[in-house]
Scaffold this active site. Structure first.
Site, short mmCIF file in Angstrom:
data_model
loop_
_atom_site.label_atom_id
_atom_site.label_comp_id
_atom_site.label_asym_id
_atom_site.label_seq_id
_atom_site.Cartn_x
_atom_site.Cartn_y
_atom_site.Cartn_z
N ASP A 57 0.85 -1.21 -0.07
CA ASP A 57 0.14 0.06 0.22
C ASP A 57 0.77 1.24 -0.01
O ASP A 57 1.97 1.15 -0.73
CB ASP A 57 -0.84 -0.08 1.11
CG ASP A 57 -2.14 0.91 1.23
OD1 ASP A 57 -3.21 0.60 0.41
OD2 ASP A 57 -1.97 1.99 1.70
N TYR A 95 -2.52 11.21 1.79
CA TYR A 95 -2.89 10.94 0.32
C TYR A 95 -2.85 12.55 -0.08
O TYR A 95 -2.35 12.75 -1.13
CB TYR A 95 -4.27 10.69 0.38
CG TYR A 95 -4.82 9.17 0.61
CD1 TYR A 95 -4.95 8.17 -0.34
CD2 TYR A 95 -4.70 8.60 1.79
CE1 TYR A 95 -4.97 6.96 -0.28
CE2 TYR A 95 -4.67 7.16 2.15
CZ TYR A 95 -5.00 6.27 1.15
OH TYR A 95 -5.38 5.07 1.44
N HIS A 130 -4.84 -7.78 0.14
CA HIS A 130 -4.20 -6.61 0.38
C HIS A 130 -3.23 -6.51 1.74
O HIS A 130 -2.01 -5.91 1.69
CB HIS A 130 -5.29 -5.31 0.54
CG HIS A 130 -4.45 -3.96 0.34
ND1 HIS A 130 -3.90 -3.66 -0.92
CD2 HIS A 130 -4.41 -3.01 1.05
CE1 HIS A 130 -3.40 -2.49 -0.67
NE2 HIS A 130 -3.79 -2.17 0.64
#
Length: 417
Positions: free
Chosen positions: A208, A338, A392
């Protein structure tokens, strides 16, 4: 079974028994490193009070929707009930404190990390970098296996000195300034390994968002970073049309399924990404003191991004991860990664000037998978393993294959441990 006073006393004994000795030999600059223990229990009464007061709609509202519109209402209700009635945070803290935690100051930031050493003097130092909505908890199921001596597929002995940092803004690491990037994180991790812990050469693993500082270490600090194992790439995904244009063929049914899953996530699963990329305060401040809201937001990712057949990733795992986010007040700062990195996933595939090996692992139920030909564009790809299980959070839902793949680093390692 026990009164609250007796229960707390028993758990305190467990914490003492499980906590590693601060006198244990650790190779680091002892003046710069402080032992650390997880202790967030003071926040539990407020969290429980908010959970008890929280309301959920009845099943008669939008019946039959299930998980097609996000987290299933029945699942969220069940998670909330387990959180209030069965989940034991003090037990989880005791398990966390069975690992050696430390903090240090680098560039004005507090950096939290786990540091577990192998007894093998030839062990390879490795950083394990988590992403969002992960934490150091992603790797606790595999740390002890990695520090134990085993053999590679070709019989070479292998073990690791394991370092698991909390990314800036996550868990117990400082909230960084608003202009902080993944390149900044790579720089302070290089300082952590070289100057604080004394590892002149090391390997990295990233998943990630953790793949971004790991790849930056691989590309920009090649003298120190002598291997990088990734399960995610900091490069934008290719659509099926782009794969055709690039003359990349997906031969196996598994690869084709992974591409369909990747495109489905790109079209219907990444609204959270765009929101956190552009308006982190909107969702961050709304859920800042809302444990049920954080459970809904985080829990949906754990459920939909993981192998649905895994026996390892349970409701308890979702609850302890969400509790860590809530009690450390790191939900807002974690999603700022982000906003701080609008170009964190690059559009141009380029290969850095390093000969360090880059093994890659794909997992069937990950939200995104890069075909082997794409991974080969960004590094010295020496191994590409595609697993039929896992998702994930491979350290949680397929720890055995992740550990086996990491151990293969020994086959290509040309650094000095």
């Amino acid at each position: 079974m026990y009164g609250s006073t007796t229960r707390k006393a028993l758990l305190a004994v467990c914490l003492v028994l499980l906590a590693p000795s601060t006198a244990a030999h650790v190779r680091h600059n002892s003046a710069a490193v402080r032992p650390f223990q997880v202790d967030l229990s003071a926040g539990l009464p407020h969290m429980h009070s908010l959970l008890r007061q929280s309301k959920l709609p009845g099943e008669e509202e939008y019946p039959g929707v299930g998980d097609t519109a996000g987290i299933d209402l029945g699942v969220l209700r069940s998670l909330r009930g387990q959180w209030l009635n069965d989940f034991d945070w003090l037990r989880e803290e005791a398990e966390m404190n069975s690992f050696r935690h430390y903090t240090t100051e680098i560039e004005g930031l507090t950096v939290h990390f786990i540091h577990e050493r192998s007894s093998d003097p030839d062990a390879i130092p490795i950083i394990l970098n988590h992403g969002w909505p992960g934490s150091f908890l992603e790797f606790t199921p595999i740390i002890k296996n990695l520090t134990s001596t085993a053999v590679t597929s070709k019989g070479k002995p292998i073990s690791f000195d394991v370092v698991v940092p909390s990314l800036p803004g996550f868990a117990f690491s400082s909230k960084p300034p608003v202009n902080w990037t993944v390149e900044d994180t790579a720089r302070i991790q290089h300082t952590l390994m070289n100057d604080v812990l004394g590892y002149r050469q090391f390997a990295v693993h990233g998943t990630d968002w953790g793949c971004a500082p790991s790849y930056t270490l691989y590309a920009n600090y090649s003298d120190a970073t002598r291997a990088a194992h990734l399960t995610f790439l900091p490069f934008l995904l290719y659509s099926s049309a782009q794969l055709v244009t690039a003359n990349i063929t997906l031969d196996s049914a598994l690869e084709q399924e992974e591409q369909r899953r990747t495109e489905q996530w790109s079209s219907t699963g990444n609204a959270y990404y765009l929101l956190q990329l552009t308006k982190p305060n909107t969702i961050g401040l709304a859920l800042y003191d809302n444990p049920l809201g954080q459970l809904s937001w985080i829990g949906e990712k754990f459920i939909t991004w993981s192998d649905p057949h895994s026996f390892f990733l349970t409701y308890n795992e979702i609850l302890r991860s969400t509790t860590l986010y809530y009690l450390t007040r790191s939900f807002v700062s974690s999603i700022y990664i982000y906003f701080q990195n609008p170009n964190g996933f690059r559009s141009q595939y380029t290969k850095p000037a390093t000969d360090a090996p880059l093994p890659f692992s794909a997992f069937r139920y990950n939200i995104a998978v890069w075909p082997e030909a794409l991974v080969a564009k960004v590094g010295n790809l020496v191994s590409y393993r595609n697993h039929d299980s896992g998702g994930h959070f491979a350290g949680l839902d397929n720890p055995a294959d992740l550990v086996a793949d990491l151990r293969e680093i020994r086959e290509y390692w040309n650094g000095t441990a």
